[in-house]
Design a protein around this motif. Structure first.
Motif, PDB file in Angstrom:
ATOM      1  N   VAL A  30      62.115  65.845  81.638  1.00 30.52           N
ATOM      2  CA  VAL A  30      62.267  65.987  80.069  1.00 30.52           C
ATOM      3  C   VAL A  30      63.489  65.491  79.679  1.00 30.52           C
ATOM      4  CG1 VAL A  30      62.044  67.646  78.145  1.00 30.52           C
ATOM      5  CG2 VAL A  30      60.343  67.719  80.101  1.00 30.52           C
ATOM      6  N   GLY A  31      63.620  64.878  78.725  1.00 30.03           N
ATOM      7  CA  GLY A  31      65.051  64.664  78.124  1.00 30.03           C
ATOM      8  C   GLY A  31      65.929  63.816  78.928  1.00 30.03           C
ATOM      9  N   GLN A 389      71.031  63.821  81.432  1.00 24.76           N
ATOM     10  CA  GLN A 389      70.337  64.796  80.683  1.00 24.76           C
ATOM     11  C   GLN A 389      71.181  65.800  80.091  1.00 24.76           C
ATOM     12  OE1 GLN A 389      68.368  67.575  83.511  1.00 24.76           O
ATOM     13  NE2 GLN A 389      66.332  67.274  82.584  1.00 24.76           N
ATOM     14  N   GLN A 390      70.571  66.404  78.912  1.00 19.14           N
ATOM     15  CA  GLN A 390      71.286  67.560  78.176  1.00 19.14           C
ATOM     16  C   GLN A 390      71.839  68.345  78.985  1.00 19.14           C
ATOM     17  OE1 GLN A 390      69.170  68.952  74.928  1.00 19.14           O
ATOM     18  NE2 GLN A 390      69.094  66.697  73.997  1.00 19.14           N
ATOM     19  N   ARG A 391      72.985  68.961  78.742  1.00 15.63           N
ATOM     20  CA  ARG A 391      73.683  69.888  79.711  1.00 15.63           C
ATOM     21  C   ARG A 391      72.853  71.386  79.907  1.00 15.63           C
ATOM     22  NH1 ARG A 391      78.952  70.825  81.118  1.00 15.63           N
ATOM     23  NH2 ARG A 391      79.649  69.375  79.740  1.00 15.63           N
ATOM     24  N   GLY A 392      72.180  71.820  78.791  1.00 15.16           N
ATOM     25  CA  GLY A 392      71.240  72.846  79.045  1.00 15.16           C
ATOM     26  C   GLY A 392      70.185  72.589  79.829  1.00 15.16           C
ATOM     27  N   LEU A 393      69.569  71.550  79.801  1.00 17.13           N
ATOM     28  CA  LEU A 393      68.393  71.407  80.501  1.00 17.13           C
ATOM     29  C   LEU A 393      68.596  70.878  81.953  1.00 17.13           C
ATOM     30  CD1 LEU A 393      66.215  68.771  78.016  1.00 17.13           C
ATOM     31  CD2 LEU A 393      65.564  71.132  78.586  1.00 17.13           C
ATOM     32  N   TRP A 394      69.791  70.311  81.854  1.00 21.01           N
ATOM     33  CA  TRP A 394      70.356  70.053  83.524  1.00 21.01           C
ATOM     34  C   TRP A 394      70.502  71.355  84.203  1.00 21.01           C
ATOM     35  CZ3 TRP A 394      75.227  71.260  85.713  1.00 21.01           C
ATOM     36  CH2 TRP A 394      75.456  70.528  86.962  1.00 21.01           C
ATOM     37  N   ALA A 395      71.318  72.347  83.578  1.00 25.45           N
ATOM     38  CA  ALA A 395      71.594  73.839  83.961  1.00 25.45           C
ATOM     39  C   ALA A 395      70.106  74.641  84.301  1.00 25.45           C
ATOM     40  CB  ALA A 395      72.499  74.596  83.000  1.00 25.45           C
ATOM     41  N   ALA A 396      69.385  74.373  83.285  1.00 22.48           N
ATOM     42  CA  ALA A 396      67.855  75.031  83.843  1.00 22.48           C
ATOM     43  C   ALA A 396      67.238  74.559  84.966  1.00 22.48           C
ATOM     44  CB  ALA A 396      67.131  74.951  82.480  1.00 22.48           C
TER      45      ALA A 396
END
Length: 421
Positions: A30-31, A389-396
């Motif tokens: 995603v993303g 990828q966006q930082r938040g999605l990457w961290a998750a």
């Protein structure tokens, strides 16, 4: 019969592995989109081979140039020890040898992997123009030796040539207006870069005029070597001034018209003027670069030129071997005559002249304008694209991958080591 605690634990961990693994896969897909890595840096070098000395300027710019022109900044400047290359007409090999120290320094600044693709130029001005006029064979030998030396270094040498007076002036104009941002310069985020180099009262986005010249080489004669004035010594300022005035033809235009040179009409000056090169160095020596009025300029020059030679030597012991001391008087009179009587800078207009060596931490001269022109001929590199990828999605995603791995490891340990009685 119920399941054993071991089987329950392993089953729960397998469920965690499956769920967290699926979530990690979904998040990873995603993303995701293509992103460009920050551009690399390119380098270029220019030798400014003037009449009195040579300087090496090292420039850098982003590899993916803005608007077709590199956003060029000065990385380093190195002054070559000794006189200009035209002074080595009788021993051309020394002209090449004189460049080595600055070339060695450049090799410590430019990354090794980029040295062979670094475009390198040598441009010669008044001294070599005169030598070519006097003896073209000697001029060619000097160029051959400096070229031979530069080619011994791992750079992309693109030749040595003599600039015309018009080219020198045009590239100087490009330099000063580029540094003042009157030639609009943007950074990679399309935001204007700001440099605190504007003089008081300066109007942004209005191009500034460039006043340049080698001392005693008048612009109206377009650097014709036969017109170079060589007035040496002091003690006779009136004779020096009179000799300089003979280079110019301040013919009157008639009523209600103002002439500059040779009877050509010249409109009143307007805007800001930047004086550099020989103009700056002569006036800097005389401590006249701080916006002094014309009356002070005139009095200082006359006061300096009326001193005897021994008095000057005693007053300026810092002048190495006094090699240039005898030139400051005629140079100062040349500048004063050119600006005041030729270009009609009166007391009121004089404040619009700014004697500068640098702007925005960059030396003012023709070399930067030369590079700005030539970088248009250097192909821009396509920015390197990677998936991001966006930082938040990457961290998750990382969290659930780690959770999956931890659950799998724990399940293995329980299966292998737990043996409940």
């Amino acid at each position: 019969m119920g399941s054993s605690p071991k089987a329950v634990a392993v089953g729960c961990l397998l469920a965690v592995i499956v769920v967290s693994g699926i979530i990690a896969l979904i998040l990873a897909a995603v993303g995701v989109k293509g992103v460009y890595l920050p551009p690399g840096t390119k380098y270029g070098m220019v030798f400014d081979a003037g009449s009195s000395h040579t300087a090496l300027y090292i420039y850098q710019w982003p590899a993916d140039k803005e608007n077709g022109t590199g956003i060029v900044s000065q990385a380093e400047a190195c002054t070559v020890q000794g006189p200009g290359i035209s002074s080595y007409a009788e021993n051309p090999a020394n002209a090449g040898a004189s460049l080595r120290a600055c070339l060695d320094k450049a090799m410590t600044i430019i990354p090794v992997e980029q040295q062979r693709e670094t475009p390198t130029y040598l441009g010669a001005t008044a001294g070599m123009r005169l030598l070519r006029e006097q003896n073209s064979t000697k001029a060619d030998l000097v160029f051959a030796e400096v070229s031979k030396t530069i080619q011994q270094y791992p750079v992309d040498f693109r030749g040595a040539r003599i600039l015309t007076g018009n080219e020198e002036g045009s590239f100087g104009w490009i330099t000063i207006n580029y540094l003042l941002e009157t030639l609009v310069k943007e950074n990679l985020t399309s935001q204007q870069i700001s440099h605190p180099c504007y003089p008081k009262g300066y109007e942004e986005n209005v191009t500034a005029a460039a006043l340049y010249d080698s001392p005693c080489v008048p612009a109206p004669v377009a650097h014709d070597p036969s017109q170079i004035l060589m007035v040496r010594g002091t003690g006779a300022p009136a004779e020096c001034r009179s000799a300089i005035q003979k280079l110019f033809n301040f013919t009157a235009c008639g009523a209600n018209r103002t002439c500059g040179f040779n009877g050509v009409y010249q409109p009143p000056g307007h805007g800001q003027f930047f004086a550099f090169s020989g103009f700056y160095y002569t006036f800097y020596f005389l401590n006249l670069t701080n916006g002094q009025p014309l009356s002070v300029i005139n009095a200082t020059i006359w006061g300096f030129c009326t001193k005897g030679w021994k008095e000057l030597q005693a007053s300026f012991p810092q002048e190495e071997s006094h090699s240039r001391l005898h030139n400051y008087c005629p140079s100062a009179f040349y500048i004063l005559t050119l600006l005041h009587e030729g270009y009609k800078f009166d007391e009121q207009m004089w404040s619009s002249i700014h004697f500068r060596q640098q702007a925005a931490d960059t030396d003012i001269g023709w070399a930067l304008g030369y590079v700005l022109n030539l970088t248009n001929m250097i192909p821009a590199e396509a920015p390197e694209q990677v998936k991001g990828q966006q930082r938040g999605l990457w961290a998750a995603t990382i969290f659930f991958i780690v959770l999956t791995a931890a659950a799998a490891l724990l399940a293995i340990l329980i299966q292998c080591l737990w043996n409940p009685t």
